[in-house]
Design an enzyme around this catalytic site. Structure first.
Site, PDB file in Angstrom:
ATOM      1  N   SER A   1       0.851  -1.192   0.000  1.00 42.55           N
ATOM      2  CA  SER A   1       0.000   0.000   0.000  1.00 42.55           C
ATOM      3  C   SER A   1       0.883   1.237   0.000  1.00 42.55           C
ATOM      4  O   SER A   1       1.663   1.450   0.944  1.00 42.55           O
ATOM      5  CB  SER A   1      -0.883   0.008   1.244  1.00 42.55           C
TER       6      SER A   1
ATOM      7  N   HIS B   1      -1.287  -1.458  -4.238  1.00 38.20           N
ATOM      8  CA  HIS B   1      -2.552  -1.104  -3.579  1.00 38.20           C
ATOM      9  C   HIS B   1      -2.608   0.414  -3.389  1.00 38.20           C
ATOM     10  O   HIS B   1      -1.734   1.010  -2.756  1.00 38.20           O
ATOM     11  CB  HIS B   1      -2.623  -1.823  -2.229  1.00 38.20           C
TER      12      HIS B   1
ATOM     13  N   ASP C   1      -4.767   3.577  -2.005  1.00 38.90           N
ATOM     14  CA  ASP C   1      -5.840   3.949  -1.078  1.00 38.90           C
ATOM     15  C   ASP C   1      -6.378   5.331  -1.415  1.00 38.90           C
ATOM     16  O   ASP C   1      -5.668   6.324  -1.306  1.00 38.90           O
ATOM     17  CB  ASP C   1      -5.303   3.929   0.356  1.00 38.90           C
TER      18      ASP C   1
ATOM     19  N   MET D   1      -8.931   8.196  -0.492  1.00 34.29           N
ATOM     20  CA  MET D   1      -9.723   8.685   0.649  1.00 34.29           C
ATOM     21  C   MET D   1     -10.183  10.111   0.390  1.00 34.29           C
ATOM     22  O   MET D   1      -9.408  10.932  -0.110  1.00 34.29           O
ATOM     23  CB  MET D   1      -8.868   8.655   1.914  1.00 34.29           C
TER      24      MET D   1
ATOM     25  N   HIS E   1      -8.472   0.927  -3.963  1.00 38.10           N
ATOM     26  CA  HIS E   1      -9.378   0.777  -2.811  1.00 38.10           C
ATOM     27  C   HIS E   1     -10.060   2.128  -2.565  1.00 38.10           C
ATOM     28  O   HIS E   1      -9.449   3.060  -2.061  1.00 38.10           O
ATOM     29  CB  HIS E   1      -8.532   0.334  -1.607  1.00 38.10           C
TER      30      HIS E   1
ATOM     31  N   MET F   1     -12.235   4.598  -0.728  1.00 34.26           N
ATOM     32  CA  MET F   1     -12.857   4.938   0.562  1.00 34.26           C
ATOM     33  C   MET F   1     -13.459   6.325   0.396  1.00 34.26           C
ATOM     34  O   MET F   1     -12.971   7.309   0.959  1.00 34.26           O
ATOM     35  CB  MET F   1     -11.799   4.901   1.671  1.00 34.26           C
TER      36      MET F   1
ATOM     37  N   MET G   1     -11.383  -5.584   5.537  1.00 36.25           N
ATOM     38  CA  MET G   1     -10.547  -4.666   6.320  1.00 36.25           C
ATOM     39  C   MET G   1     -10.227  -5.354   7.645  1.00 36.25           C
ATOM     40  O   MET G   1     -11.121  -5.889   8.308  1.00 36.25           O
ATOM     41  CB  MET G   1     -11.283  -3.351   6.591  1.00 36.25           C
TER      42      MET G   1
ATOM     43  N   GLY H   1      -2.715   4.243   7.808  1.00 36.38           N
ATOM     44  CA  GLY H   1      -1.797   3.114   7.836  1.00 36.38           C
ATOM     45  C   GLY H   1      -1.254   2.959   9.256  1.00 36.38           C
ATOM     46  O   GLY H   1      -1.504   3.791  10.130  1.00 36.38           O
TER      47      GLY H   1
ATOM     48  N   ASP I   1      -6.469  -6.282   4.551  1.00 35.69           N
ATOM     49  CA  ASP I   1      -5.860  -4.952   4.508  1.00 35.69           C
ATOM     50  C   ASP I   1      -5.870  -4.321   5.899  1.00 35.69           C
ATOM     51  O   ASP I   1      -6.936  -4.040   6.445  1.00 35.69           O
ATOM     52  CB  ASP I   1      -6.681  -4.092   3.521  1.00 35.69           C
ATOM     53  N   GLY I   2      -4.677  -4.105   6.426  1.00 34.78           N
ATOM     54  CA  GLY I   2      -4.540  -3.384   7.677  1.00 34.78           C
ATOM     55  C   GLY I   2      -3.793  -4.162   8.748  1.00 34.78           C
ATOM     56  O   GLY I   2      -4.233  -5.219   9.183  1.00 34.78           O
TER      57      GLY I   2
HETATM   58  C1  DX5 Z   1      -6.200   1.769   5.580  1.00 39.58           C
HETATM   59  C2  DX5 Z   1      -5.798   1.383   4.195  1.00 39.58           C
HETATM   60  C3  DX5 Z   1      -4.691   0.427   4.135  1.00 39.58           C
HETATM   61  C4  DX5 Z   1      -3.416   0.887   4.781  1.00 39.58           C
HETATM   62  C5  DX5 Z   1      -2.726  -0.319   5.337  1.00 39.58           C
HETATM   63  O1  DX5 Z   1      -7.339   2.545   5.504  1.00 39.58           O
HETATM   64  O2  DX5 Z   1      -6.899   0.820   3.497  1.00 39.58           O
HETATM   65  O3  DX5 Z   1      -4.444  -0.001   2.806  1.00 39.58           O
HETATM   66  O4  DX5 Z   1      -2.551   1.558   3.916  1.00 39.58           O
HETATM   67  O5  DX5 Z   1      -1.600   0.094   6.000  1.00 39.58           O
HETATM   68  P1  DX5 Z   1      -0.812  -0.835   7.014  1.00 39.58           P
HETATM   69  O6  DX5 Z   1      -0.359  -2.038   6.263  1.00 39.58           O
HETATM   70  O7  DX5 Z   1       0.303   0.044   7.461  1.00 39.58           O
HETATM   71  O8  DX5 Z   1      -1.768  -1.181   8.136  1.00 39.58           O
HETATM   72 ZN    ZN Z   2      -6.469  -0.146   1.532  1.00 37.10          ZN
END
Ligand code: DX5
Ligand code: ZN
Length: 221
Positions: free
Chosen positions: A7, A32, A34, A36, A65, A67, A136, A143, A174-175
């Site tokens: 990510s 990946h 993200d 947002m 992804h 969000m 999730m 992150g 993810d996460g």
């Molecule tokens: C969180 C994201 C993830 C995030 C994961 O909202 O969807 O993709 O980047 O990060 P890590 O691996 O650091 O938890």
């Molecule tokens: Zn993500």
């Protein structure tokens, strides 16, 4: 066979292209991204123009992804920008079939995402239509959060649903995935692994990706 999807949320945003090349060389299977909007989650990241620019630096699949609120309004833009997989959350989407169709019509693989507190039965009506389900394993937005332990059972339950219905969709997590828990998520049934901090925060991304793969198979492969 598992796939590792770094990510970029945990990468150096001033050097995004180089960061992607770095993890590509290190053995990543996809990237990946993200997205947002500051409404669906309390954070803001990037949009289609940045993805379009990044599309020029790598052939690796872009795992996008979303969000964001009202994802339908932006599916075309993300598809045109170069997304290979688009994941939409079920929590803010009353018309999931329509959204999945919109994604597929554009030749993009369709995926649905559940937040940790969202039950698996919200997927019942669409499970046969998706290429992937993203579970999730932290609440989305940032992150570097800690893996929620109870998600391992949820992964297992989803895998059982797939087996019972003879469905072949991928299961992505993810996460908070790291060397200590990758084994439990793959054993439970996940085959696409997102990792942000674990990969971009490692001194040597190649060594980290190899170690993740090795641990995913119990340390023997
Ligand atoms: C969180 C994201 C993830 C995030 C994961 O909202 O969807 O993709 O980047 O990060 P890590 O691996 O650091 O938890
Ligand atoms: Zn993500």
């Amino acid at each position: 066979m598992i796939k590792i999807a770094p990510s970029i949320l945990a990468s150096d945003f001033s050097r995004l292209g180089e960061e992607i090349l770095r993890v590509e060389k290190a053995g990543a299977d996809m990237i990946h991204l993200d997205i947002m909007d500051g409404h669906f989650v309390p954070n803001i990241t990037i949009g289609p123009p940045v993805i379009r620019s990044l599309r020029k630096v790598t052939q690796l699949p872009f795992d996008v992804h979303l969000m964001i609120e009202e994802p339908d309004r932006y599916i075309k833009d993300f598809a045109d920008a170069g997304a290979d997989i688009i994941s939409v959350h079920v929590e803010n989407n009353p018309h999931l079939h329509r959204t999945i169709e919109m994604i597929k019509e554009r030749g993009v693989r369709a995926s649905v995402v559940l937040n940790p507190a969202t039950p698996l039965n919200t997927l019942d009506a669409v499970l046969g239509d998706v290429d992937m389900v993203l579970l999730m394993t932290v609440d989305p937005g940032f992150g570097g959060q800690q893996y929620i332990e109870s998600m391992t059972d949820k992964i297992r339950e989803l895998k059982n649903m797939a087996v019972k219905r003879s469905l072949k969709f991928d299961i992505e997590v993810d996460g908070g995935i790291d060397l200590s828990n990758i084994r439990s998520v793959t054993q439970a049934g996940a085959n696409v692994i997102v990792a942000g901090t674990t990969i971009f925060g490692a001194p040597d991304a190649e060594e980290m990706i190899s170690s993740l793969r090795r641990n995913a198979f119990g340390g023997y492969v």
